[in-house]
Scaffold this active site. Structure first.
Site, PDB file in Angstrom:
ATOM      1  N   ASP A   7       0.943  -1.382  -0.062  1.00 11.47           N
ATOM      2  CA  ASP A   7      -0.042  -0.041  -0.145  1.00 11.47           C
ATOM      3  C   ASP A   7       1.092   1.317   0.063  1.00 11.47           C
ATOM      4  O   ASP A   7       1.886   1.219   0.529  1.00 11.47           O
ATOM      5  CB  ASP A   7      -0.909  -0.097   1.252  1.00 11.47           C
ATOM      6  CG  ASP A   7      -1.866   1.311   1.271  1.00 11.47           C
ATOM      7  OD1 ASP A   7      -2.541   1.688   0.589  1.00 11.47           O
ATOM      8  OD2 ASP A   7      -1.824   1.721   2.663  1.00 11.47           O
ATOM      9  N   ASP A   9      -0.109   4.997   0.854  1.00 13.13           N
ATOM     10  CA  ASP A   9      -0.446   5.999   2.041  1.00 13.13           C
ATOM     11  C   ASP A   9      -0.393   5.280   3.406  1.00 13.13           C
ATOM     12  O   ASP A   9      -1.148   4.505   3.551  1.00 13.13           O
ATOM     13  CB  ASP A   9      -1.872   6.782   1.855  1.00 13.13           C
ATOM     14  CG  ASP A   9      -2.105   7.499   0.618  1.00 13.13           C
ATOM     15  OD1 ASP A   9      -1.223   8.029   0.075  1.00 13.13           O
ATOM     16  OD2 ASP A   9      -3.068   7.296  -0.147  1.00 13.13           O
TER      17      ASP A   9
END
Lengths: 174, 174
Positions: A7, A9
């Site tokens: 991922d 963020d």
């Protein structure tokens, strides 16, 4: 070669630091990361949920986020033994696409852009592992979910947890 | 519920018609779909490969493509019995992200944008089926690949083939 999806963020990119700084400046607040333990900013200031979200619609918001400590070195090391894919939930903020792409190209030039995935629900990601701070995504992912610690997820205990990129290195390479 | 991933260009969106029209107009040519049987435009005019590619870098190129015949109706019908994901290889043309997103929202408003995936290599797509015109992607996909006929792929015989959205309906719903 096993595949790790990562991922962006709050895992590769320091999303919260910028968000908090902008919010504190605009609303004359002094909310800290400590205040966010177990919550999101919108939980602390529910009457400002739209304003809190508004920052993320700026097409440049995601372009200048800081890189999380050690992320570059550890992902580079991992890429020698694993297939690395980047899986970011971008569909809530379609205006973020270009900034996210350019950010990856700038800070992770060794990654193959054919391995970038801008998606919504990560149940569609086929990988052996997913490193994510978002419990919602880890619940849906069908491989092994690895929770990257962020203030909002500290009370979660259903997933293997890593607190830092040094931890990720230990988990995969030791 | 089984999951069908669907490619955009040359499957949902009539990519080739616009590409050919622009090229023919700019180079005073009269290349037809017949001329493209078994090939791509770049194979026919290899000295213009950069120019042929240049059109696709225009951020608006993908915004006004025609919808392929019957795609809306059949995908709507499929969505009642299958989970529909859209999986488009967008990373070669990052400037296309917004146009592709808006095109989907305009022509397929019944689809969930959390099921849109902008990716490169589709080996990362976890789905039971992938409908795609691109043999490279079907080779990598780990579910059942279904080849949507396009001029360039007519000589391919390794995959189940559908020639139209009416064919797709028959395959999945009869």
């Amino acid at each position: 070669m096993k595949r790790i999806a990562i991922d962006m963020d709050e895992v590769m990119a320091d999303f919260t630091k910028k968000h908090l700084a902008l919010f504190n400046a605009d609303y004359n607040e002094a909310i800290t990361l400590e205040d966010l333990q177990g919550k999101k900013l919108r939980d602390l200031r529910p009457h400002l949920v739209d304003e809190i979200r508004e920052y993320l619609k700026d097409p440049t918001y995601f372009r200048d986020l800081d890189v999380m400590k050690d992320a570059q070195e550890v992902i580079k090391e991992l890429s020698e033994s694993f297939e690395i894919y980047i899986a970011t939930a971008a569909m809530h903020f379609p205006s973020s696409f270009t900034a996210k792409y350019e950010w990856l190209q700038e800070h992770f030039p060794f990654l193959d852009d054919q391995h970038f995935v801008f998606c919504g629900d990560k149940s569609v990601i086929k990988a052996d592992y997913l490193i994510d701070d978002n419990v919602y995504q880890l619940e849906r992912f069908t491989g092994e979910g690895i929770l990257f610690t962020a203030p909002h997820n500290i009370h979660e205990d259903r997933f293997i947890r890593v607190n830092s990129w040094a931890n990720v290195r230990d988990y995969f390479l030791k």
